[in-house]
Design a protein around this motif. Structure first.
Motif, PDB file in Angstrom:
ATOM      1  N   ILE A  71      -2.105  80.469  85.321  1.00 54.57           N
ATOM      2  CA  ILE A  71      -3.412  81.141  85.339  1.00 54.57           C
ATOM      3  C   ILE A  71      -4.517  80.109  85.110  1.00 54.57           C
TER       4      ILE A  71
ATOM      5  N   ALA B 154       0.361  86.924  78.978  1.00 57.93           N
ATOM      6  CA  ALA B 154      -0.210  86.260  80.157  1.00 57.93           C
ATOM      7  C   ALA B 154       0.046  87.038  81.453  1.00 57.93           C
TER       8      ALA B 154
ATOM      9  N   ASN C 249     -10.705  83.565  75.429  1.00 57.93           N
ATOM     10  CA  ASN C 249      -9.875  84.601  74.810  1.00 57.93           C
ATOM     11  C   ASN C 249     -10.453  84.906  73.424  1.00 57.93           C
TER      12      ASN C 249
ATOM     13  N   VAL D  89     -12.144  80.399  81.144  1.00 53.01           N
ATOM     14  CA  VAL D  89     -11.526  81.588  80.539  1.00 53.01           C
ATOM     15  C   VAL D  89     -11.644  81.509  79.013  1.00 53.01           C
TER      16      VAL D  89
ATOM     17  N   ILE E 147     -11.758  87.486  77.938  1.00 51.59           N
ATOM     18  CA  ILE E 147     -10.651  88.403  77.661  1.00 51.59           C
ATOM     19  C   ILE E 147     -10.759  88.835  76.201  1.00 51.59           C
TER      20      ILE E 147
ATOM     21  N   LEU F 204      -2.990  83.030  76.954  1.00 51.91           N
ATOM     22  CA  LEU F 204      -3.305  83.885  78.117  1.00 51.91           C
ATOM     23  C   LEU F 204      -3.847  83.065  79.278  1.00 51.91           C
TER      24      LEU F 204
ATOM     25  N   ILE G  74     -12.011  91.208  80.815  1.00 50.16           N
ATOM     26  CA  ILE G  74     -10.766  91.981  80.671  1.00 50.16           C
ATOM     27  C   ILE G  74     -10.715  92.479  79.233  1.00 50.16           C
TER      28      ILE G  74
ATOM     29  N   GLY H  66      -8.556  94.373  76.299  1.00 49.16           N
ATOM     30  CA  GLY H  66      -7.221  94.782  75.869  1.00 49.16           C
ATOM     31  C   GLY H  66      -7.327  95.769  74.722  1.00 49.16           C
TER      32      GLY H  66
ATOM     33  N   LEU I 284      -2.010  91.020  74.002  1.00 52.44           N
ATOM     34  CA  LEU I 284      -1.909  90.873  75.454  1.00 52.44           C
ATOM     35  C   LEU I 284      -0.956  89.720  75.753  1.00 52.44           C
TER      36      LEU I 284
ATOM     37  N   GLU J 288      -6.233  80.751  78.639  1.00 51.51           N
ATOM     38  CA  GLU J 288      -7.630  80.488  78.308  1.00 51.51           C
ATOM     39  C   GLU J 288      -7.926  78.997  78.177  1.00 51.51           C
TER      40      GLU J 288
ATOM     41  N   ASN K 142      -8.958  90.432  73.367  1.00 52.28           N
ATOM     42  CA  ASN K 142      -7.584  90.780  73.015  1.00 52.28           C
ATOM     43  C   ASN K 142      -7.531  92.072  72.196  1.00 52.28           C
TER      44      ASN K 142
ATOM     45  N   VAL L 131      -2.548  89.584  82.313  1.00 54.32           N
ATOM     46  CA  VAL L 131      -3.776  88.983  82.846  1.00 54.32           C
ATOM     47  C   VAL L 131      -3.541  88.526  84.284  1.00 54.32           C
TER      48      VAL L 131
END
Lengths: 114, 225
Positions: free
Chosen positions: B23, B98, B36, B34, B117, B131, B65, B67, B96, B133, B119, B101
């Motif tokens: 990712i 990976a 997190n 990214v 993201i 994740l 995103i 969670g 969460l 990040e 969490n 995601v």
């Protein structure tokens, strides 16, 4: 309380290894769990014992080796084992420490019957 | 029948780490930073995100995103700001992973520069799951107390940045900002620390600038690589 999902990931590896080695049974599993892995060994044990039912590891014994926090000072090269999480070198006071052990969550060894 | 000892030495969460690395590689190549966000429930992740969204959007396109164990509530709050948001409901799981995601990556608009993201609210379990990040932020709100860093060492030790939230409440609480900051720095001397109040707008611009600069650094680093 994510021990159950860790055990689910563990069983993915266990089942794959058992298949690769054409094992009939897994009789023992040894993990290395770092102090800073964020996992409670007792919970891992409970999760393992309930998850193993009706799997190839139904009779397996889980052994958990706890790994203390071990660091090396980048300034004075001292190797340090710690109980607390204060990342300061007791010899020279530097905060530039390299974490050697204590974060790991490893599947170390499997005992199989083949 | 014979016995066999098989030395494995494999990371149990290795498959999560592998997906996370994929990712990170994919989104870095697309110029997406990214972030997190980790914290206990009620520490103000969503409200802080709303302020960040208001600061970055639309000049710096972002996506979010969310969670949670249940409900679409948090994603709805972000969508109301005109920003794409997806809700992952874990149905009970405390963090969460990976792959959750990863499934959403095809839906992220091409112009996106930042993916936040949020969490699941929990200061323990999410710390063990990468994740993908670039920056991991841990939030600590004043009402939670200044003794949290050493009680939850992994979250603070694995973070890149610590965001104090609800700082407008500090005058009314026995919360020692310096003590909490120093405890966190003991665990992780490289932590960047921000003091924010989503209610009063304090520290939001500095935090937004940190994300923008981190993205610039990420892109420059790629060019040199």
């Amino acid at each position: 309380m994510h021990e159950l999902s860790i055990v689910a990931s563990l069983f993915e590896i266990l089942e794959a290894k058992a298949r690769e080695n054409q094992a009939t049974k897994i009789v023992g599993v040894r993990l290395r769990v770092g102090k800073l892995a964020g996992v409670v060994p007792e919970f891992l044990q409970t999760a393992f014992d309930s998850y193993k039912q009706d799997t190839i590891a139904a009779e397996a014994r889980l052994e958990i080796e706890e790994v203390p926090l071990k660091m090396r000072c980048r300034k004075c090269a001292a190797e340090i084992e710690k109980e607390d999480f204060v990342l300061v070198c007791p010899s020279c006071g530097s905060t530039d420490l390299e974490l050697l052990e204590g974060m790991e969550l490893l599947l170390d060894k499997i005992d199989l019957e083949v | 029948m014979s016995k066999k000892e098989l030395i494995v030495r494999e990371e149990i969460l290795g498959s999560n780490k592998k997906v996370a690395a994929e990712i990170r590689e994919k989104l870095e190549a697309a110029g997406v930073l990214v972030v997190n966000l980790l914290s206990s429930p009620g520490s103000g992740k969503t409200t802080l995100l709303e302020r960040i969204v208001e600061t970055l959007h639309p000049t710096h396109p972002l996506a979010v995103i969310e969670g949670d164990i249940e409900t679409e509530r948090d994603a709805d709050r972000i969508r109301r700001k005109g920003v794409p948001a997806w809700q992952i409901t874990t149905g009970g799981a405390c963090h969460l992973e990976a792959k959750m995601v990863g499934k959403l990556l095809p839906e992220i608009p091409a112009e996106t520069k930042f993916l936040f993201i949020e969490n699941v609210g929990n200061l323990v379990c999410p710390a063990g799951y990468d994740l993908g990040e670039n920056i991991r932020c841990v939030l600590l709100s004043a009402p939670e107390g200044d003794d949290k860093p050493k009680k939850y060492p992994k979250a603070f030790a694995s973070a890149d940045c610590l965001i104090f939230t609800k700082s407008d409440l500090i005058p009314y609480l026995p919360f020692d900002l310096e003590k909490a900051g120093n405890e966190a720095l003991d665990l992780n001397p490289r932590l960047r620390i921000f003091v924010t109040s989503a209610l009063k707008g304090r520290g939001i611009a500095e935090l937004a600038r940190y994300f923008i600069e981190s993205r610039v650094n990420m892109i420059q680093h790629q060019r040199h690589a």
